[in-house]
Design a protein around this motif. Structure first.
Motif, mmCIF file in Angstrom:
data_model
loop_
_atom_site.group_PDB
_atom_site.id
_atom_site.type_symbol
_atom_site.label_atom_id
_atom_site.label_comp_id
_atom_site.label_asym_id
_atom_site.label_seq_id
_atom_site.Cartn_x
_atom_site.Cartn_y
_atom_site.Cartn_z
ATOM 1 N N PHE A 1 0.846 -1.188 0.000
ATOM 2 C CA PHE A 1 0.000 0.000 0.000
ATOM 3 C C PHE A 1 0.884 1.241 0.000
ATOM 4 C CE2 PHE A 1 -2.272 -3.232 2.664
ATOM 5 C CZ PHE A 1 -3.215 -3.588 1.716
ATOM 6 N N ARG A 2 0.241 2.409 0.056
ATOM 7 C CA ARG A 2 0.968 3.674 0.157
ATOM 8 C C ARG A 2 0.512 4.389 1.422
ATOM 9 N NH1 ARG A 2 3.720 4.231 -4.564
ATOM 10 N NH2 ARG A 2 4.480 6.278 -3.933
ATOM 11 N N LEU A 3 1.484 4.854 2.189
ATOM 12 C CA LEU A 3 1.216 5.493 3.477
ATOM 13 C C LEU A 3 1.470 6.989 3.376
ATOM 14 C CD1 LEU A 3 0.610 5.246 6.544
ATOM 15 C CD2 LEU A 3 3.066 4.844 6.879
ATOM 16 N N ALA A 4 0.430 7.767 3.637
ATOM 17 C CA ALA A 4 0.540 9.224 3.602
ATOM 18 C C ALA A 4 1.036 9.755 4.941
ATOM 19 C CB ALA A 4 -0.811 9.844 3.254
ATOM 20 N N PHE B 1 -3.418 4.206 1.146
ATOM 21 C CA PHE B 1 -3.961 4.214 -0.210
ATOM 22 C C PHE B 1 -3.483 2.976 -0.944
ATOM 23 C CE2 PHE B 1 -3.768 8.570 1.213
ATOM 24 C CZ PHE B 1 -4.942 9.141 0.747
ATOM 25 N N LEU B 2 -4.169 2.637 -2.021
ATOM 26 C CA LEU B 2 -3.733 1.518 -2.845
ATOM 27 C C LEU B 2 -2.485 1.921 -3.625
ATOM 28 C CD1 LEU B 2 -7.137 0.157 -4.212
ATOM 29 C CD2 LEU B 2 -5.860 -0.549 -2.174
ATOM 30 N N GLN B 3 -1.737 0.938 -4.084
ATOM 31 C CA GLN B 3 -0.482 1.207 -4.778
ATOM 32 C C GLN B 3 -0.671 2.037 -6.037
ATOM 33 O OE1 GLN B 3 2.221 1.210 -3.464
ATOM 34 N NE2 GLN B 3 3.284 -0.739 -3.400
ATOM 35 N N GLY B 4 -1.830 1.944 -6.659
ATOM 36 C CA GLY B 4 -2.063 2.696 -7.887
ATOM 37 C C GLY B 4 -2.129 4.195 -7.679
ATOM 38 N N ASP B 5 -2.381 4.636 -6.439
ATOM 39 C CA ASP B 5 -2.448 6.064 -6.144
ATOM 40 C C ASP B 5 -1.036 6.605 -5.908
ATOM 41 O OD1 ASP B 5 -5.176 5.923 -6.303
ATOM 42 O OD2 ASP B 5 -5.486 5.748 -4.142
ATOM 43 N N ILE B 6 -0.264 6.697 -6.980
ATOM 44 C CA ILE B 6 1.157 7.012 -6.849
ATOM 45 C C ILE B 6 1.405 8.443 -6.381
ATOM 46 C CG2 ILE B 6 1.887 5.270 -8.517
ATOM 47 C CD1 ILE B 6 2.080 7.474 -10.594
ATOM 48 N N GLN B 7 0.389 9.290 -6.395
ATOM 49 C CA GLN B 7 0.547 10.653 -5.901
ATOM 50 C C GLN B 7 0.435 10.718 -4.380
ATOM 51 O OE1 GLN B 7 1.424 13.010 -8.101
ATOM 52 N NE2 GLN B 7 1.307 11.392 -9.647
ATOM 53 N N GLN B 8 0.072 9.584 -3.767
ATOM 54 C CA GLN B 8 -0.176 9.569 -2.333
ATOM 55 C C GLN B 8 0.936 8.844 -1.571
ATOM 56 O OE1 GLN B 8 -2.625 11.255 -1.161
ATOM 57 N NE2 GLN B 8 -3.918 11.548 -2.974
ATOM 58 N N GLY B 9 1.571 9.522 -0.645
ATOM 59 C CA GLY B 9 2.502 8.910 0.279
ATOM 60 C C GLY B 9 3.614 8.095 -0.356
ATOM 61 N N LYS B 10 4.091 7.127 0.390
ATOM 62 C CA LYS B 10 5.187 6.281 -0.078
ATOM 63 C C LYS B 10 4.782 4.814 -0.011
ATOM 64 C CE LYS B 10 7.497 6.170 4.463
ATOM 65 N NZ LYS B 10 8.748 6.445 5.197
ATOM 66 N N SER B 11 5.416 4.026 -0.865
ATOM 67 C CA SER B 11 5.122 2.601 -0.925
ATOM 68 C C SER B 11 5.669 1.888 0.314
ATOM 69 C CB SER B 11 5.739 1.996 -2.191
ATOM 70 O OG SER B 11 5.505 0.606 -2.242
ATOM 71 N N THR C 1 -6.168 3.174 8.293
ATOM 72 C CA THR C 1 -5.026 4.030 8.595
ATOM 73 C C THR C 1 -3.792 3.158 8.837
ATOM 74 O OG1 THR C 1 -5.653 4.024 10.942
ATOM 75 C CG2 THR C 1 -6.424 5.875 9.585
ATOM 76 N N GLY C 2 -2.632 3.806 8.950
ATOM 77 C CA GLY C 2 -1.407 3.050 9.150
ATOM 78 C C GLY C 2 -0.359 3.862 9.880
ATOM 79 N N ALA C 3 0.673 3.168 10.308
ATOM 80 C CA ALA C 3 1.812 3.803 10.962
ATOM 81 C C ALA C 3 3.037 2.944 10.687
ATOM 82 C CB ALA C 3 1.583 3.938 12.465
ATOM 83 N N GLU C 4 4.195 3.559 10.675
ATOM 84 C CA GLU C 4 5.421 2.806 10.430
ATOM 85 C C GLU C 4 5.857 2.056 11.682
ATOM 86 O OE1 GLU C 4 8.496 4.188 7.695
ATOM 87 O OE2 GLU C 4 7.540 6.165 7.803
ATOM 88 N N LEU C 5 6.296 0.824 11.461
ATOM 89 C CA LEU C 5 6.798 -0.017 12.537
ATOM 90 C C LEU C 5 8.306 0.205 12.629
ATOM 91 C CD1 LEU C 5 5.681 -2.442 14.411
ATOM 92 C CD2 LEU C 5 6.885 -3.891 12.780
ATOM 93 N N ASN C 6 8.722 1.065 13.525
ATOM 94 C CA ASN C 6 10.138 1.403 13.633
ATOM 95 C C ASN C 6 10.834 0.434 14.579
ATOM 96 O OD1 ASN C 6 10.047 3.710 11.898
ATOM 97 N ND2 ASN C 6 8.949 4.797 13.522
ATOM 98 N N SER C 7 10.856 -0.834 14.188
ATOM 99 C CA SER C 7 11.457 -1.901 14.983
ATOM 100 C C SER C 7 12.076 -2.913 14.035
ATOM 101 C CB SER C 7 10.394 -2.584 15.851
ATOM 102 O OG SER C 7 9.702 -1.665 16.673
#
Length: 229
Positions: free
Chosen positions: A139-142, A148-158, A196-202
């Motif tokens: 997915f893509r995380l803003a 967002f889905l991967q196709g929404d390349i204008q949104q966040g990062k893969s 929603t999502g968050a990065e797992l910094n581990s």
């Protein structure tokens, strides 16, 4: 809930006679790391779904597990995949509130006490940087936490789903008892703006193949060496 029902066919002969959650990593079953981390984080009760070589997992919890968690086994005579497995256990898991779900075939030193007890979406997914074996991501995380889905390349990062999530029972409002994956459900509600999502910094490993199991063992052995020193 720990998802432990899958066959783990990518492990080749290793899972012909032993379920993947019981494969040893530094002389300890893979699932035991999750159990110890959950207990240390303050969790009291968990559900574990089982199917492939279910008798061996039942024996482990009945005769070998010595922790303090109250474990309820959800046995599936026919594996229901990730989504169906959670849905089958929903009444036990939820009581109307959000709950933590963990894939048994990941390893991490993530502190589970940091997971949110309440979420403002139908699902909150912990994401990691795309690993070498999955450079295309999931997915893509803003920056604001929306997925967002991967196709929404204008949104966040893969990014790649870590296999750790906090789910609301609302995610399953239109489901029925059958085989289905959480990934399909996530995609449906990402489109509706409800994930929603968050990065797992581990540290994190997807222990899905023989090669990645070896990497997880190497990591754990390095940690054990540090402890010994």
């Amino acid at each position: 809930m720990i998802l432990a029902a899958g066959r783990g066919s990518r492990m080749q002969q290793l899972t012909e006679t032993l379920p993947k959650p019981l494969l040893k990593v530094a002389n300890k079953p893979l699932i035991q790391y999750h159990l110890e981390n959950l207990e240390q984080a303050g969790f009291k009760e968990i559900v574990v779904n089982i199917s492939w070589l279910a008798d061996k997992l039942e024996y482990y919890f009945a005769s070998q597990y010595t922790g303090k968690l109250k474990v309820q086994i959800q046995r599936e005579e026919r594996a229901l995949e990730t989504g169906g497995g959670v849905f089958a256990a929903l009444e036990t898991l939820s009581h109307g509130e959000a709950f933590l779900v963990i894939n048994s075939d990941v390893m991490t030193d993530f502190d589970y006490s940091k997971v949110p007890k309440q979420i403002d979406s139908f699902a909150h997914l912990f994401m990691v940087a795309n690993p070498k074996q999955h450079l295309e991501g999931d997915f893509r995380l803003a920056d604001d936490g929306r997925l967002f889905l991967q196709g929404d390349i204008q949104q966040g990062k893969s990014v790649t789903f870590s296999g750790i999530s906090v789910l609301s029972p609302q995610l399953f409002q239109n489901c029925k008892l059958e085989k289905f994956s959480l990934a399909d459900l996530f995609r449906e509600y990402i489109l509706a703006g409800q994930v929603t999502g968050a990065e797992l910094n581990s540290h994190w490993f997807d222990v899905g193949t023989v090669e990645r199991l070896a990497l997880a063992k190497k990591w754990r052995m390095a940690i054990e060496g540090e402890i010994v020193q």
